[in-house]
Design an enzyme around this catalytic site. Structure first.
Site, PDB file in Angstrom:
ATOM      1  N   TYR A  63     -13.764  -6.069   6.202  1.00  0.00           N
ATOM      2  CA  TYR A  63     -13.287  -5.653   5.021  1.00  0.00           C
ATOM      3  C   TYR A  63     -14.153  -6.556   3.804  1.00  0.00           C
ATOM      4  O   TYR A  63     -13.514  -7.801   3.565  1.00  0.00           O
ATOM      5  CB  TYR A  63     -11.777  -5.848   4.786  1.00  0.00           C
ATOM      6  CG  TYR A  63     -11.132  -4.680   5.530  1.00  0.00           C
ATOM      7  CD1 TYR A  63     -11.693  -3.631   6.392  1.00  0.00           C
ATOM      8  CD2 TYR A  63      -9.618  -5.081   5.807  1.00  0.00           C
ATOM      9  CE1 TYR A  63     -10.782  -2.880   7.114  1.00  0.00           C
ATOM     10  CE2 TYR A  63      -8.936  -4.326   6.542  1.00  0.00           C
ATOM     11  CZ  TYR A  63      -9.348  -3.102   7.118  1.00  0.00           C
ATOM     12  OH  TYR A  63      -8.718  -2.374   8.049  1.00  0.00           O
ATOM     13  N   GLY A 216      -2.017   8.465   3.673  1.00  0.00           N
ATOM     14  CA  GLY A 216      -3.018   9.542   3.597  1.00  0.00           C
ATOM     15  C   GLY A 216      -4.338   8.871   3.496  1.00  0.00           C
ATOM     16  O   GLY A 216      -5.546   9.421   3.688  1.00  0.00           O
ATOM     17  N   THR A 219      -7.438  10.083   0.882  1.00  0.00           N
ATOM     18  CA  THR A 219      -6.884  11.134   0.216  1.00  0.00           C
ATOM     19  C   THR A 219      -5.600  11.326   0.219  1.00  0.00           C
ATOM     20  O   THR A 219      -5.029  11.663   1.029  1.00  0.00           O
ATOM     21  CB  THR A 219      -7.592  12.460   0.896  1.00  0.00           C
ATOM     22  OG1 THR A 219      -6.986  12.351   2.202  1.00  0.00           O
ATOM     23  CG2 THR A 219      -9.021  12.478   0.707  1.00  0.00           C
ATOM     24  N   PRO A 220      -4.963  10.702  -0.895  1.00  0.00           N
ATOM     25  CA  PRO A 220      -3.245  10.614  -0.776  1.00  0.00           C
ATOM     26  C   PRO A 220      -2.523  11.665  -0.434  1.00  0.00           C
ATOM     27  O   PRO A 220      -2.828  12.896  -0.862  1.00  0.00           O
ATOM     28  CB  PRO A 220      -2.779   9.944  -2.113  1.00  0.00           C
ATOM     29  CG  PRO A 220      -4.256   9.226  -2.544  1.00  0.00           C
ATOM     30  CD  PRO A 220      -5.298  10.328  -2.007  1.00  0.00           C
TER      31      PRO A 220
END
Length: 289
Positions: A63, A216, A219-220
């Site tokens: 990350y 999600g 893409t919530p």
């Protein structure tokens, strides 16, 4: 402030952790690449999580790369005695921000040492092997050689516990033939329910299941049913989605991520949200079929 212990605890390796924790992925820059826009805010989120009772942080040295682990070290050292930091290996970032497999023995050994150095630790609490046969989801392929590498590092004291990520049930069984597996981290949420049977099997075995993208991801989650239940309960849709996961099975540990202190407290408040039976039934329909 919400007492997040109301959601219960579950064993993760040697420790029992609160079932709602924190995922550090969003602390890096856009696309989980590069430094954060506001470093002081990123440090504040980590400190606020600990102050709120979070004792399970999920991260990875890919990350950033390296960014989130260095932020965790700078914000939280000396680490609280009860904090469990879970990291993952098996991928590397390209100079263009791409996600690429890094699955050889040398890759895995190097990744463990990178995580140790950037987190400022002598031993990693839990290391998840992230399978990259398909970046979009679990796909079959032998992982016995990779698990053997991690088991050797465990014997040397560099890793305390081993977990798996983005894996199939047969890969979990293959890994268990070599070493104890303490957690599985796959994509799972209200709308993405392919692991329903697996979650129940792991619960029976006392193994933690940690859903990534519980809200999600990039893409919530969007659902009329979710919004309706949230409005009825006076909660946000995301709080309802997290509460549904907490009530789905006692072995589910949550790691919702955010780069905002306000949003962090909003997520943690899901620990105290009890969903009535009719709401759960309505929400279950989202992932049906």
């Amino acid at each position: 402030m919400t007492d997040i212990s109301t959601a219960g605890i579950f064993r993760l390796g040697q420790r029992a952790v609160n079932r709602i924790g924190y995922g550090a992925m969003q602390l890096a820059g856009p696309g989980v690449f590069g430094p954060p826009k506001d470093r002081s805010s990123a440090l504040a989120v980590l400190r606020a999580a600990i102050a709120a009772g979070v004792n399970h942080i999920d991260t990875s040295d890919f990350y950033g790369p390296h960014v989130t682990n260095q932020l965790i070290r700078d914000a939280l050292q000396p680490y609280p005695d009860d904090l469990t930091i879970v990291t993952k290996i098996g991928a590397r970032r390209g100079s263009d921000g791409s996600w690429n497999p890094a699955f050889s023995g040398d890759d895995l050994i190097s990744a463990v040492h990178d995580n140790l150095r950037n987190l400022g630790l002598e031993s990693l609490d839990v290391v998840n092997l992230r399978c990259m046969f398909d970046v979009h989801g679990p796909a079959e392929g032998s992982i016995s050689a990779q698990v053997a590498v991690l088991a050797d590092l465990q014997q040397k004291g560099l890793i305390r516990h081993i977990g798996l990520s983005n894996v199939t049930p047969s890969q979990i069984a293959e890994a268990q033939a070599t070493t104890e597996i303490v957690c599985v981290q796959n994509q799972y949420n209200l709308a993405h329910r392919q692991d329903d049977a697996l979650i129940d099997e792991l619960a029976d075995a006392g193994i933690a299941y940690v859903p990534f993208f519980p809200l999600g991801g990039f893409t919530p989650l969007q659902s009329t049913a979710l919004s309706d239940v949230a409005a009825r309960l006076g909660a946000t849709p995301m709080q309802v989605a997290l509460a549904w996961l907490l009530q789905r099975s006692p072995n589910i540990l949550l790691i919702p991520g955010t780069s905002s202190v306000g949003h962090l407290h909003e997520n943690l408040a899901a620990a105290a949200l009890a969903l009535p039976a009719d709401a759960i039934e309505q929400l279950n329909e989202i992932g049906a079929g």
